[in-house]
Design an enzyme around this catalytic site. Structure first.
Site, PDB file in Angstrom:
ATOM      1  N   PRO A   2       0.948  -1.209  -0.240  1.00 31.96           N
ATOM      2  CA  PRO A   2       0.271  -0.179   0.185  1.00 31.96           C
ATOM      3  C   PRO A   2       0.985   1.351  -0.044  1.00 31.96           C
ATOM      4  CG  PRO A   2      -0.603  -1.899   1.632  1.00 31.96           C
ATOM      5  CD  PRO A   2       0.715  -2.016   1.322  1.00 31.96           C
ATOM      6  N   GLU A   3       0.211   2.249  -1.002  1.00 28.44           N
ATOM      7  CA  GLU A   3       1.439   3.511  -0.594  1.00 28.44           C
ATOM      8  C   GLU A   3      -0.142   4.442  -0.326  1.00 28.44           C
ATOM      9  OE1 GLU A   3       3.349   4.354  -4.960  1.00 28.44           O
ATOM     10  OE2 GLU A   3       3.680   1.730  -4.843  1.00 28.44           O
ATOM     11  N   HIS A 109      -4.361 -14.777   9.850  1.00 31.54           N
ATOM     12  CA  HIS A 109      -3.869 -13.444  10.220  1.00 31.54           C
ATOM     13  C   HIS A 109      -4.271 -12.686  10.800  1.00 31.54           C
ATOM     14  CE1 HIS A 109      -1.121 -16.058   7.078  1.00 31.54           C
ATOM     15  NE2 HIS A 109      -1.964 -15.846   6.172  1.00 31.54           N
ATOM     16  N   ARG A 128       1.317 -11.394   5.451  1.00 32.97           N
ATOM     17  CA  ARG A 128       3.237 -11.331   5.806  1.00 32.97           C
ATOM     18  C   ARG A 128       3.518 -10.963   6.747  1.00 32.97           C
ATOM     19  NH1 ARG A 128       4.965 -10.448  -0.141  1.00 32.97           N
ATOM     20  NH2 ARG A 128       6.832 -10.768   0.510  1.00 32.97           N
TER      21      ARG A 128
END
Ligand SMILES: [Zn+2]
Length: 286
Positions: A2-3, A109, A128
């Site tokens: 994500p930016e 997760h 992750r």
């Protein structure tokens, strides 16, 4: 990863759910996050327990949940408002923040869960585990935020950019990815911004000084398009309601290797440096 546009989209969707809500009990998966470190649960609990959300904001790629400052004690008069306590979240590679009904099944997760009023929960999910969640009594006390450069949508201007470019020996692409130089850009939007500005990614930053106006404009246009399409989803990114963004189909060069440039029809090229792909048009970008 994500930016800025993805974080901005998430901020806007979270704001609708969180402003005015009280944060309650916190659950943790007991698994470490960024750099293999556990989140600072004591600090997060201290800031969030019982606090009401005043606002949700963005600094670079960091998401800031601002809580109402504790009310001043009776009789203390009109004290100046102290800094507001904050929770700060970085999504890393694959982090997500979602507001769901407490009864909804917990996604794999899921690492942090806050109870919210109205039988809802705020959940941080991160397959992750490169994400990060921190807390502080005041935004100015978060070292991660203090090191950030100007925000490209609200703070960066050509004069400032010229001065920063002059002090760098890096290629322009590396310069723009450095969060201390400009906060919020990542690989996708840097490729898009350089194409829009007509600047080759390999240009030494210093030599890009005459192109500062075009660079500022290209960066802003690439980011604004990303925000208006509610972010780019290549794999994981979704907003607070679980919706992916629509910007992937609107990218001009990123992911378009071999396809014709929209401006000159030359095939878009891809180069790999340090494991990162750069997409560019060899004719339009000099
Ligand atoms: Zn071209």
């Amino acid at each position: 990863m994500p930016e800025l546009p993805e974080v901005e989209t998430l901020v806007r969707s979270l704001r609708r759910h969180l402003v005015g809500a009280a944060l309650g009990r916190l659950w943790w998966s007991r698994l470490p996050l960024r750099l293999g470190r556990p989140p600072d649960l004591a600090a997060i609990r201290r800031v969030s327990a019982g606090g009401r959300v005043a606002d949700v904001r963005r600094r670079g790629k960091y998401l800031v949940i601002e809580l109402h400052a504790e009310p001043a004690l009776p009789g203390s008069g009109q004290m100046q408002r102290a800094g507001a306590p904050v929770l700060v979240v970085h999504l890393g590679m694959s982090g997500r923040l979602q507001v769901v009904q407490a009864a909804a099944p917990r996604a794999p997760h899921t690492h942090l869960v806050w109870k919210l009023d109205g039988d809802r929960q705020l959940r941080f999910v991160d397959p992750r585990r490169f994400g990060w969640v921190g807390a502080a009594r005041d935004l100015d006390l978060v070292p991660e935020l203090a090191a950030l450069g100007p925000d490209p949508l609200t703070e960066l201007d050509p004069d400032q950019l010229v001065a920063a470019l002059a002090s760098s020996r890096a290629p322009i692409k590396v310069f723009l990815l450095d969060q201390r130089r400009v906060a919020g850009l990542g690989n996708i939007y840097v490729c898009e911004a350089l194409f829009r500005a007509g600047v080759s990614p390999a240009t030494p930053a210093r030599r890009a000084r005459p192109r500062a106006v075009a660079l500022c404009r290209g960066i802003r246009e690439a980011l604004e398009q990303g925000i208006s399409n509610r972010g780019t989803t290549l794999r994981d990114y979704v907003d607070a309601d679980g919706s992916p963004g629509d910007n992937a189909g609107a990218l001009l060069v990123y992911g378009r290797e071999g396809n014709p440039c929209f401006a000159c029809k030359s095939p878009i090229r891809r180069r790999v440096d340090a494991g990162r792909s750069t997409f560019f048009c060899p004719r339009c970008q000099r």
